[in-house]
Design an enzyme around this catalytic site. Structure first.
Site, short mmCIF file in Angstrom:
data_model
loop_
_atom_site.label_atom_id
_atom_site.label_comp_id
_atom_site.label_asym_id
_atom_site.label_seq_id
_atom_site.Cartn_x
_atom_site.Cartn_y
_atom_site.Cartn_z
N TRP A 10 0.82 -1.22 0.00
CA TRP A 10 0.00 0.00 0.00
C TRP A 10 0.85 1.27 0.00
CZ3 TRP A 10 -4.57 -1.21 3.94
CH2 TRP A 10 -5.31 -2.29 3.43
N LYS A 11 2.14 1.13 0.19
CA LYS A 11 3.06 2.29 0.21
C LYS A 11 2.53 3.36 1.17
CE LYS A 11 4.68 0.99 -4.32
NZ LYS A 11 5.23 1.38 -5.62
N HIS A 95 12.85 -2.66 -1.08
CA HIS A 95 12.04 -2.14 -2.18
C HIS A 95 12.84 -1.06 -2.91
CE1 HIS A 95 8.92 -0.06 -4.39
NE2 HIS A 95 8.21 -1.17 -4.29
N GLU A 97 12.10 1.76 -3.94
CA GLU A 97 11.91 3.12 -3.41
C GLU A 97 12.76 3.34 -2.16
OE1 GLU A 97 7.63 2.90 -3.36
OE2 GLU A 97 7.67 2.84 -5.55
N GLY A 173 4.72 1.75 -11.01
CA GLY A 173 3.88 2.95 -10.99
C GLY A 173 3.86 3.71 -12.31
N SER A 213 3.39 -2.39 -12.06
CA SER A 213 2.15 -2.16 -12.82
C SER A 213 1.34 -3.43 -13.07
CB SER A 213 2.46 -1.44 -14.13
OG SER A 213 3.02 -0.17 -13.88
N GLY A 234 1.35 -2.63 -6.25
CA GLY A 234 1.25 -1.33 -5.60
C GLY A 234 -0.11 -0.71 -5.86
N GLY A 235 -0.18 0.16 -6.85
CA GLY A 235 -1.39 0.94 -7.15
C GLY A 235 -2.68 0.13 -7.17
P1 PGA Z 1 2.93 -0.68 -8.84
O1 PGA Z 1 3.99 -0.90 -7.65
O2 PGA Z 1 2.08 -1.94 -8.88
O3 PGA Z 1 2.15 0.54 -8.45
O4 PGA Z 1 3.71 -0.52 -10.10
C1 PGA Z 1 4.59 -2.14 -7.40
C2 PGA Z 1 5.55 -2.03 -6.24
O5 PGA Z 1 6.32 -1.06 -6.18
O6 PGA Z 1 5.58 -2.91 -5.35
#
Ligand code: PGA
Length: 250
Positions: A10-11, A95, A97, A173, A213, A234-235
């Site tokens: 969920w970031k 991760h 990020e 993302g 994605s 993620g999203g």
């Molecule tokens: P995303 O992120 O599905 O929004 O591309 C994946 C992730 O960073 O775990």
């Protein structure tokens, strides 16, 4: 057979109330699914409340990061013991990020993986190349370096407890997904690298998720590939209906 493993990262999204709401909707949709592992990773602040919602269901709880220290003067950090006490079964480590914005290197990822093993919390270790690295033909060498760094000094017996998430940074993302074929090729390369570090039997046991994605519209073709054992999402994990569809991939 490797059990499919669908995880939502969920970031930095959702307040406690929003997280509880989303967890409730998910439990309604997929709380009794038994043939695949399901994980959600809210922010640390939401863990305790979300734990109450998912308790006793098929939905497991994870954190997005963890300190490699046990306790003490480490402002802003959260320890493995705290995550376990909050009801976490899993933690995401390394991760992209975290690597990019918080300068986590292979050594930190390795220390966190070892701490997770020591404490008995399941680790998902993320690896993956940036766009410029892929364009320079270095995708495999970057991923190999991430793997060798993360697993340094970890025994084969422990390694099989770890899940790997292959997340090409350029696909996170951005709406750009690696083609199922490209992803599967990299997953096969990861499995071969694990077989080189450990052995074939260990490599065959280990689950490798794809991330970047992943959506309800592309999950089926990704999951159809031999070496893709799950997804780190993620999203598309921020809405109950889309994540539930991902969990129920065909
Ligand atoms: P995303 O992120 O599905 O929004 O591309 C994946 C992730 O960073 O775990």
């Amino acid at each position: 057979m490797r059990k499919p493993f669908l995880a939502g990262n969920w970031k930095m999204n959702k307040t406690v109330d929003e997280a509880v709401e989303l967890a409730k909707e998910l439990v309604e949709n997929v709380g009794d699914v038994k043939d695949r592992d399901i994980l959600i990773c809210p922010t640390s602040l939401c863990l305790t409340e979300v734990a109450k919602i998912v308790k006793g269901t098929s939905v497991k709880l994870g954190a997005q990061n963890m300190s490699f220290e046990d306790s003490g003067a480490f402002t802003g950090e959260v320890s493995a013991d705290m995550l376990l006490a909050a009801g976490c079964d899993y933690v995401i480590i390394g991760h992209s990020e975290r690597r990019e914005y918080y300068h986590e290197d292979n050594e930190a990822v390795n220390k966190k993986a070892k701490k997770a093993l020591e404490k008995g919390i399941n680790a998902i270790v993320c690896v993956g190349e940036k766009l410029e690295e892929r364009e320079a033909g270095k995708a495999e060498s970057v991923v190999e370096d991430h793997l060798k760094g993360a697993f340094s000094g970890i025994s084969g017996e422990d390694a099989v407890k770890i899940t790997i998430a292959y997340e090409p940074v350029w696909a996170i993302g951005t709406g750009k997904t690696a083609t199922p074929e490209d992803a599967d090729n990299m997953h096969a390369f990861i499995r071969k690298t694990l077989a080189d570090i450990y052995d074939e039997a260990a490599a065959e046991k280990m689950r490798i998720q794809y991330g970047g994605s992943v959506k309800d519209s592309n999950v089926d073709e990704l999951m159809a590939r031999e070496n893709i054992d799950g997804a780190l999402v993620g999203g598309a994990s921020l809405k109950a209906d889309s994540f539930a569809r991902i969990v129920k991939f065909k």
